[in-house]
Scaffold this motif. Structure first.
Motif, mmCIF file in Angstrom:
data_model
loop_
_atom_site.group_PDB
_atom_site.id
_atom_site.type_symbol
_atom_site.label_atom_id
_atom_site.label_comp_id
_atom_site.label_asym_id
_atom_site.label_seq_id
_atom_site.Cartn_x
_atom_site.Cartn_y
_atom_site.Cartn_z
ATOM 1 N N GLY A 32 4.648 -1.447 -14.325
ATOM 2 C CA GLY A 32 5.549 -0.454 -13.760
ATOM 3 C C GLY A 32 4.968 0.325 -12.598
ATOM 4 N N GLN A 33 3.908 -0.216 -11.966
ATOM 5 C CA GLN A 33 3.316 0.443 -10.812
ATOM 6 C C GLN A 33 4.322 0.491 -9.660
ATOM 7 N N ARG A 87 -4.044 -18.300 1.773
ATOM 8 C CA ARG A 87 -4.117 -18.539 0.330
ATOM 9 C C ARG A 87 -4.610 -17.297 -0.403
ATOM 10 N N THR A 88 -5.673 -16.671 0.131
ATOM 11 C CA THR A 88 -6.205 -15.465 -0.499
ATOM 12 C C THR A 88 -5.204 -14.324 -0.410
ATOM 13 N N GLY A 89 -4.486 -14.261 0.719
ATOM 14 C CA GLY A 89 -3.457 -13.248 0.871
ATOM 15 C C GLY A 89 -2.375 -13.384 -0.182
ATOM 16 N N ARG A 90 -1.991 -14.620 -0.466
ATOM 17 C CA ARG A 90 -0.964 -14.847 -1.495
ATOM 18 C C ARG A 90 -1.454 -14.382 -2.862
ATOM 19 N N GLU A 91 -2.735 -14.571 -3.130
ATOM 20 C CA GLU A 91 -3.285 -14.141 -4.415
ATOM 21 C C GLU A 91 -3.235 -12.615 -4.547
ATOM 22 N N VAL A 92 -3.565 -11.918 -3.467
ATOM 23 C CA VAL A 92 -3.525 -10.451 -3.494
ATOM 24 C C VAL A 92 -2.083 -9.964 -3.662
ATOM 25 N N LEU A 93 -1.147 -10.601 -2.961
ATOM 26 C CA LEU A 93 0.263 -10.227 -3.092
ATOM 27 C C LEU A 93 0.771 -10.481 -4.508
ATOM 28 N N ALA A 94 0.325 -11.586 -5.100
ATOM 29 C CA ALA A 94 0.718 -11.879 -6.478
ATOM 30 C C ALA A 94 0.204 -10.794 -7.430
ATOM 31 N N LEU A 95 -1.005 -10.280 -7.155
ATOM 32 C CA LEU A 95 -1.538 -9.187 -7.964
ATOM 33 C C LEU A 95 -0.667 -7.940 -7.846
ATOM 34 N N LEU A 96 -0.277 -7.616 -6.622
ATOM 35 C CA LEU A 96 0.593 -6.449 -6.428
ATOM 36 C C LEU A 96 1.919 -6.632 -7.158
ATOM 37 N N ARG A 97 2.476 -7.820 -7.056
ATOM 38 C CA ARG A 97 3.749 -8.111 -7.720
ATOM 39 C C ARG A 97 3.600 -7.984 -9.236
ATOM 40 N N ASP A 98 2.506 -8.492 -9.777
ATOM 41 C CA ASP A 98 2.276 -8.409 -11.218
ATOM 42 C C ASP A 98 2.115 -6.963 -11.675
ATOM 43 N N MET A 99 1.458 -6.140 -10.842
ATOM 44 C CA MET A 99 1.278 -4.733 -11.201
ATOM 45 C C MET A 99 2.624 -4.022 -11.339
ATOM 46 N N VAL A 100 3.555 -4.368 -10.473
ATOM 47 C CA VAL A 100 4.890 -3.777 -10.547
ATOM 48 C C VAL A 100 5.620 -4.286 -11.789
ATOM 49 N N PRO A 145 11.955 4.251 -5.524
ATOM 50 C CA PRO A 145 12.069 4.411 -6.972
ATOM 51 C C PRO A 145 10.804 3.983 -7.717
ATOM 52 N N ARG A 146 10.587 4.601 -8.849
ATOM 53 C CA ARG A 146 9.437 4.252 -9.689
ATOM 54 C C ARG A 146 9.529 2.794 -10.125
ATOM 55 N N GLY A 147 8.379 2.163 -10.211
ATOM 56 C CA GLY A 147 8.321 0.804 -10.722
ATOM 57 C C GLY A 147 8.912 -0.241 -9.806
ATOM 58 N N THR A 148 8.947 0.044 -8.500
ATOM 59 C CA THR A 148 9.487 -0.919 -7.541
ATOM 60 C C THR A 148 8.450 -1.234 -6.471
ATOM 61 N N PHE A 149 8.683 -2.334 -5.773
ATOM 62 C CA PHE A 149 7.807 -2.820 -4.712
ATOM 63 C C PHE A 149 8.633 -2.818 -3.430
#
Length: 248
Positions: free
Chosen positions: A197-198, A180-193, A36-40
């Protein structure tokens, strides 16, 4: 699984086999899924389960042997190579474990590359906004060798987002990063969603990474073997252990 107009990506009875005749190897076997749109969504499973093949078919990087793939209302399986290339370039974003940045280009030039490849002149403000979105507005003139691994992955994210894709596909995006860096990238992906609405579809082997998603889909031997909504690292790890435990 039935799809709807709210799906960013939809697969119906998708199979992918490599080889021919009796020696053909099935990587996917009659897979039906909707994102679905806007989901991770995270996709997980044992090695060789078909995770990367699923991602490649859903993103138009590989053609299924049979079945249907729809991205944003467009059926991919009947498109010519030219139209498929245009769709990938304009409506789909890709992020992989290898950052795939061009070392001779600055961060800003790497981000602008998809627009230049499509014959468009990138607006400076648009490139700057993409870098700001991933927290690298002050690194626009730095080349990849002048950036940390996490910063390079952020540039790769900005490059994937510059075309404002309908869906962002990520194949082990934190695999080459420290925790730690991986968590930061994942947080970015989560924020985009959550913030824009990415739609994100991510392949990972890490239960902690997958716990950032809204849903985890499990594959085994090319088949879907259930999913988890609002997953935690513990429930994911337990489910994976059950999948990998031989049945009597």
């Amino acid at each position: 699984m039935n799809g709807s107009d709210d799906d960013a990506v939809r697969l119906r009875s998708v199979s992918r086999r490599y080889g021919a005749g009796d020696g053909a190897v099935p990587a996917l076997d009659d897979v039906s899924l909707a994102f679905p749109r806007g989901t991770f969504t995270a996709v997980m499973g044992p090695s060789g389960s078909g995770k990367s093949t699923l991602l490649q078919c859903a993103a138009g990087l590989d053609r299924p042997t049979s079945g249907s793939v729809v991205v944003g209302g467009t059926e991919l399986t009947g498109l010519s190579e030219r139209r498929l290339t245009l769709l990938r370039r304009e409506r789909v974003g890709f992020v992989f474990q290898a950052f795939n940045l061009l070392p001779s280009l600055t961060a800003a030039q790497n981000v602008a590359l998809p627009l230049r490849l499509s014959g468009r002149r990138p607006a400076r403000g648009r490139v700057r906004e993409a870098l700001r979105q991933v927290g690298l507005a002050d690194r626009a003139r730095h080349r990849p060798t002048e950036l940390s691994g996490g910063q390079q992955q952020r540039v790769a994210l900005a490059r994937a987002l510059i075309t404002r894709p309908e869906v962002l596909f990520a194949d082990e995006p934190t695999g080459a990063l420290d925790s730690r860096t991986g968590r930061e990238v994942l947080a970015l992906l989560r924020d985009m969603v959550d913030d824009t609405g990415q739609t994100v579809v991510m392949v990972t082997h890490d239960p902690v990474a997958a716990s950032c998603a809204d849903r985890v889909v499990f594959l085994v031997d090319g088949h879907v073997h259930g999913d988890l909504a609002t997953p935690t690292a513990t429930t994911i790890a337990t489910h994976l252990t059950d999948l990998e435990t031989p049945r009597p």
